[in-house]
Design an enzyme around this catalytic site. Structure first.
Site: not given
Ligand SMILES: *[C@@H]1O[C@H](CO)[C@@H](O)[C@H](O)[C@H]1NC(C)=O
Ligand SMILES: *[C@@H]1O[C@H](CO)[C@@H](O)[C@H](O)[C@H]1NC(C)=O
Ligand SMILES: *[C@@H]1O[C@H](CO)[C@@H](O)[C@H](O)[C@H]1NC(C)=O
Length: 319
Positions: A135, A245, A247
């Site tokens: 990001c 994302h 994660e």
């Protein structure tokens, strides 16, 4: 004239040989099964009621890496170049997390540039050093490579999207390591979480010679108006950038649009981190001593629970 040209040629040849030897030496080196990844901290979110100190790392990035077999060292901001060079020589890869700081003037961007330059130099000399940007980390890498900010605003603040994979994706280092069925899921299911206001449009990428030469586009997405790059990897360096994302799916739980926890989304997360860690295993940097390594690891810090409705469920805070 002739003599100096010959001298230049000799130097070049020696250099090339040295580089080839380095590459050969690296190929013969065993993988490093105890990789340590530096995760870059950034300036605290204004008015973060849980904050202490002036910087943070979202714990989800740490868990993401730990879940794939790595240990983490926090790379704190406001440190000297010498200190960063010392850490660089001790870690096996760097992760630039998402967040919301200025990617041209913040201490996060300053440290990112120092490590980026060190990584270019190291890789050029045959010292394999991977960088991962997520990001804001993606955006930061684009600014570092282009040497200017080419980002544009998109309507992508909270949305899960399937990736539009490019033909280059199939043969890319990153996606080549994914199971075929998972790549297929990535291409059709809404499982990549997007939480960004800024994007690198395909248009600006294509018009910038530096970016075009440096990165291969692996996937794009569209907010209905602009096509932007969602995944890219560097051609000649082990540098990777995702605008989405990986994660968050297993490790963040705020209930809002764009957050997905489906089994395929979780598998994508694991294959992503596992790929990056497999890259870090090719690096042989280490701390000068085990005592110093122990002092640097993130286990010396405790994450703070910020409540179920926070964008980051747990953060590490640092001075
Ligand atoms: C960090 O560095 C910035 C810019 O150099 C400076 O403005 C700021 O005061 C520093 N913060 C701390 C806590 O040292
Ligand atoms: C291209 O980059 C400029 C900044 O240099 C930005 O103002 C513009 O919005 C970008 N255009 C697109 C289509 O991405
Ligand atoms: C995926 O998200 C897009 C954009 O929000 C939406 O138009 C589409 O219907 C979604 N597809 C699925 C399979 O949920």
């Amino acid at each position: 004239m002739c003599r100096s040209a010959a001298a230049v040629l000799a130097v070049l040849t020696a250099l090339l040989c040295a580089m080839q030897q380095c590459a050969a030496a690296r190929r013969n080196q065993p993988l490093n099964y105890r990789p340590i990844i530096g995760v870059l901290a950034q300036e605290n979110i204004p008015d973060d009621q849980y904050a202490h100190g002036f910087s943070y790392i979202a714990a989800s990035y740490v868990k993401f890496l730990e879940g794939a077999g790595a240990r983490v060292v926090p790379v704190r901001i406001n440190r000297t170049e010498e200190e960063y060079a010392h850490i660089f020589n001790a870690i096996n890869g760097l992760l630039l997390p998402g967040g919301d700081v200025n990617i041209q003037t913040s201490q996060y961007s300053r440290a990112a540039k120092i490590f980026y330059d060190l990584a270019l130099k190291a890789n050029d000399a045959g010292d394999y050093f991977p960088i991962w940007g997520t990001c804001q980390g993606f955006q930061q890498l684009s600014v570092l490579t282009a040497n200017k900010n080419l980002l544009t605003i998109t309507d992508t603040k909270a949305v899960a999207l399937p990736l539009t994979l490019t033909p280059a994706a199939q043969s890319s280092r990153l996606f080549r390591s994914f199971p075929k069925d998972l790549l297929q899921s990535l291409a059709v299911e809404n499982i990549t979480g997007n939480f960004h206001k800024w994007s690198l449009s395909l248009q600006n990428y294509s018009r910038n010679a530096k970016l075009k030469r440096f990165y291969k586009v692996l996937s794009t997405n569209n907010d209905g108006k602009k096509e932007f790059i969602s995944t890219m990897e560097a051609q000649r360096y082990p540098f990777y950038a995702v605008q989405w994302h990986p994660e968050k799916t297993p490790f963040e739980w705020v209930d809002k649009p764009g957050m997905t926890h489906s089994p395929t989304a979780i598998r994508v997360s694991f294959y992503t981190s596992s790929f990056f860690i497999s890259e870090a295993m090719k690096n042989q940097h280490h701390f000068p001593s085990l005592v110093e390594e122990e002092r640097a690891l993130i286990y010396n810090f405790s994450p703070v629970f910020r409540g179920m409705n926070s964008i980051f469920i747990q953060n590490y805070y640092f001075d």
